[in-house]
Scaffold this motif. Structure first.
Motif, short mmCIF file in Angstrom:
data_model
loop_
_atom_site.label_atom_id
_atom_site.label_comp_id
_atom_site.label_asym_id
_atom_site.label_seq_id
_atom_site.Cartn_x
_atom_site.Cartn_y
_atom_site.Cartn_z
N MET A 1 0.86 -1.27 0.11
CA MET A 1 0.02 -0.04 0.03
C MET A 1 0.90 1.23 -0.10
N ARG A 2 0.37 1.92 -0.90
CA ARG A 2 1.11 3.47 -0.83
C ARG A 2 0.71 4.44 0.30
N LEU A 3 1.42 5.07 1.23
CA LEU A 3 0.94 6.16 1.89
C LEU A 3 2.05 7.20 1.91
N TYR A 4 1.42 8.37 2.66
CA TYR A 4 2.16 9.64 2.35
C TYR A 4 2.53 10.32 3.67
N HIS A 5 3.68 11.15 3.56
CA HIS A 5 4.11 11.94 4.77
C HIS A 5 4.26 13.30 4.32
N GLY A 6 3.47 14.22 4.82
CA GLY A 6 3.69 15.62 4.43
C GLY A 6 4.68 16.42 5.22
N THR A 7 5.71 17.16 4.58
CA THR A 7 6.74 17.75 5.51
C THR A 7 7.25 19.13 4.53
N SER A 8 8.22 19.63 5.02
CA SER A 8 8.75 21.00 4.90
C SER A 8 10.35 20.48 4.14
N SER A 9 10.57 21.39 3.14
CA SER A 9 11.90 20.97 2.48
C SER A 9 12.99 21.38 3.27
N ALA A 53 3.92 22.02 8.08
CA ALA A 53 5.09 21.59 8.62
C ALA A 53 6.05 22.77 8.50
N ARG A 54 5.73 23.65 7.44
CA ARG A 54 6.59 24.70 7.04
C ARG A 54 6.71 25.98 8.04
N LYS A 55 7.58 26.60 8.29
CA LYS A 55 7.79 27.76 9.04
C LYS A 55 7.60 29.16 8.25
N GLU A 59 10.16 27.54 2.13
CA GLU A 59 10.23 26.31 2.38
C GLU A 59 9.07 25.72 1.46
N ASP A 60 9.48 24.76 0.51
CA ASP A 60 8.78 23.91 -0.42
C ASP A 60 8.19 23.08 0.47
N LEU A 61 6.76 22.47 0.02
CA LEU A 61 6.09 21.60 0.41
C LEU A 61 6.56 20.08 -0.09
N VAL A 62 6.84 19.16 0.81
CA VAL A 62 7.44 18.00 0.45
C VAL A 62 6.47 16.95 0.95
#
Length: 234
Positions: A1-9, A53-55, A59-62
């Motif tokens: 299964m594909r799952l995702y995590h969102g974070t900052s660059s 997650a970005r400050k 910062e790009d979204l990842v």
């Protein structure tokens, strides 16, 4: 299964070298402090979590895509504490399964309490796949190695362009009716339009998947794919 995590660059270089790690001693992004021992995963809200997650807008979204089949220990997949809190409030989790004092605590403290017992509730049937079906989110206890990462997509964070198609209300009641829409949107954000079109949605979307894909392409700053490496059993 594909799952995702969102974070900052700002975390990307470390993720590429060491994998996805729990926040540990870093400050939480949320009023209800997240568990410092798990990595949060979703099939629906990666872009929303990346934005939080970005400050700042520099910062790009990842979006990090992981394949659960490549995880070294799938037994470390656990529920998300928000799913547990909602289940408790709905009476799915019984009063004798929680400590009495949390009834008098504000919501943030109640959610934090559940975050400390993810493994315990997994043994009671509130598993990671139950959590995905309830809220679209789950967690992984420990570090997710780079070998389990199959794709990394980056987007510019300026102007909040994503709100036009992705401004979710994260709750089981909303997920029940809109979860398929969020899942399809997440796949488009991950650069997987063809798979997104296979998701059966309850209601027509305001913006079509092709339109969302066009918007994503216009703001995408990178897309890397990685060859899958089978995980070693432990």
């Amino acid at each position: 299964m594909r799952l995702y995590h969102g974070t900052s660059s700002r975390h990307l270089d470390q993720i590429m070298k060491e994998g996805l790690a729990p926040r540990a001693e870093r400050l939480s992004n949320w009023d209800a402090e997240s568990c410092d021992e798990v990595v949060y995963l979703t099939k629906t809200y990666g872009l929303h979590f990346a934005a939080n997650a970005r400050k700042n807008d520099s910062e790009d979204l990842v979006i990090i895509e992981i394949d659960t089949d490549l995880l070294p220990d799938q037994e470390k997949l656990l529920a998300d504490e928000d799913a547990l809190w909602f289940a408790w409030k709905a009476g799915v989790i019984k009063p004798n399964e929680v400590e009495e004092y949390i009834y008098d605590q504000p919501q943030e403290k109640q959610v934090q309490w559940f975050a400390g017992f993810l493994e315990d509730f997994s043994s009671l049937g509130c598993t990671w796949d139950w959590s995905l079906k309830t809220l679209g989110n789950c967690t992984y206890l420990g570090i997710i190695p780079p070998s389990a990462i199959t794709r990394i997509v980056t987007y510019e964070a300026k102007t909040g362009w994503w709100v036009a198609f992705h401004d979710p209300q994260i709750a089981p009641s909303n997920f029940k009716f809109c979860g398929a829409e969020y899942e399809a949107t997440q796949l488009v954000v991950a650069g997987r339009l063809d798979q997104a079109k296979n998701v059966k949605m309850m209601f027509p979307m305001v913006l079509g998947l092709d339109d969302i894909d066009e918007m994503c392409r216009a703001h995408r700053t990178g897309l890397q794919t990685f060859e899958a490496t089978p995980a070693l059993s432990v």
